[in-house]
Enzyme design. Structure first.
Site, PDB file in Angstrom:
ATOM      1  N   ASP A 182       0.834  -1.194   0.000  1.00  0.00           N
ATOM      2  CA  ASP A 182       0.000   0.000   0.000  1.00  0.00           C
ATOM      3  C   ASP A 182       0.879   1.258   0.000  1.00  0.00           C
ATOM      4  O   ASP A 182       1.769   1.398   0.835  1.00  0.00           O
ATOM      5  CB  ASP A 182      -0.892  -0.009   1.246  1.00  0.00           C
TER       6      ASP A 182
ATOM      7  N   GLY B 221      -8.799   5.721   2.662  1.00  0.00           N
ATOM      8  CA  GLY B 221      -9.410   6.411   3.794  1.00  0.00           C
ATOM      9  C   GLY B 221     -10.790   5.890   4.115  1.00  0.00           C
ATOM     10  O   GLY B 221     -11.686   6.654   4.478  1.00  0.00           O
ATOM     11  N   GLY B 222     -10.982   4.584   4.009  1.00  0.00           N
ATOM     12  CA  GLY B 222     -12.303   4.008   4.202  1.00  0.00           C
ATOM     13  C   GLY B 222     -12.782   3.991   5.641  1.00  0.00           C
ATOM     14  O   GLY B 222     -13.977   3.811   5.894  1.00  0.00           O
TER      15      GLY B 222
END
Length: 280
Positions: A81, A204-205
């Site tokens: 990520d 940014g969930g």
């Protein structure tokens, strides 16, 4: 089963849902997420931040992620990520990553394209697909948010790079939101249309209201990142264990409740993204 990024994103595209992508930090967070994925019969992504890859943690954590994916009866992608430089990408590939995110969003458009293409050339030589980012997804602590992803630029970016999926800025940010975010769902639709249907990624969930998440998925988001919520679930589970006067100090027993807390969080996100029961 260990699968590649494109393979797992294709499952989401065909089923019109999003793959929950959980950031992991230790073996316990991996165990909690994998227990949830198995129970829910859901495809998942387990992903690691570059700072862990750049520390000794990544050396130990990566084999655990790969082993967990191989053991699983559901599709699992092991993903880097926000890789920002080539050395981070190379480490992740060497340590078994089957998906790579190269984040060149801080650079001007032309440089982002050039760097992303270079990373894709490296990864494609070993059969690994790449997630790109256009429109810098910053932190909730930033004073101002960058300009949202432009659909026309996104179309050109996808055309020139050949990314597998695209992270976009549509009102989202990393961390715990100070106030309720307001995702630009119409922009999601416009980006999908302009790019010919590129699968989109929502970073940014953690903390985005459920109704907005569902609307974003309906509009074309096929991967949703969850990091902060994983940290909070693990921390809360640890605090609850510490408050128990009958707790055991044997680490394997002490960690059972934090693992269960992460599993519960993961099950909630699996249901939210529509991944429940979608393992094929």
């Amino acid at each position: 089963m260990l699968v590649g990024l494109k393979e797992i994103i294709d499952i989401a595209e065909k089923g019109n849902f999003a793959i929950p992508a959980f950031n992991v930090y230790n073996t316990e967070t991996v165990m909690g997420i994998m227990a949830a994925a198995e129970e829910a019969k859901a495809p998942v992504i387990i992903q690691v931040y570059p700072r862990l890859m750049n520390q000794e943690v990544g050396y130990y954590l990566s084999p655990a992620c790969v082993a967990a994916a191989h053991k699983a009866s559901v599709p699992v992608c092991f993903h880097l990520d926000h890789g920002a430089v080539e050395t981070e990408v190379m480490k992740a590939l060497r340590w078994g990553a089957t998906g790579i995110m190269y984040d060149g969003s801080v650079h001007p458009f032309e440089e982002n394209v050039k760097n992303t293409k270079h990373i894709i050339e490296i990864c494609s030589s070993v059969g690994v697909s790449v997630e790109g980012e256009l429109g810098h997804v910053g932190s909730v602590n930033d004073d101002v948010m960058e300009e949202y992803t432009d659909p026309a630029e996104a179309a050109e970016f996808v055309k020139q790079t050949g990314v597998c999926c695209l992270a976009v800025l549509i009102g989202n940010a990393h961390g715990h939101y100070k106030k309720k975010p307001n995702l630009d769902i119409e922009r999601v639709k416009a980006i999908r249309e302009a790019t010919g249907g590129i699968p989109l990624v929502l970073h940014g969930g953690s903390g985005i209201p459920d109704d907005q998440v569902k609307a974003a998925i309906e509009a074309g988001v096929r991967k949703m990142n969850i990091g902060t919520d994983v940290c909070c679930a693990f921390a809360e589970g640890t605090k609850e264990t510490l408050s128990d006067p009958n707790r055991s100090l044997a680490v394997d027993l002490f960690m059972k409740h934090p693992i269960e807390s992460v599993k519960k969080l993961a099950l909630d996100k699996i249901k939210l993204t529509g991944a429940y029961g979608k393992a094929i």
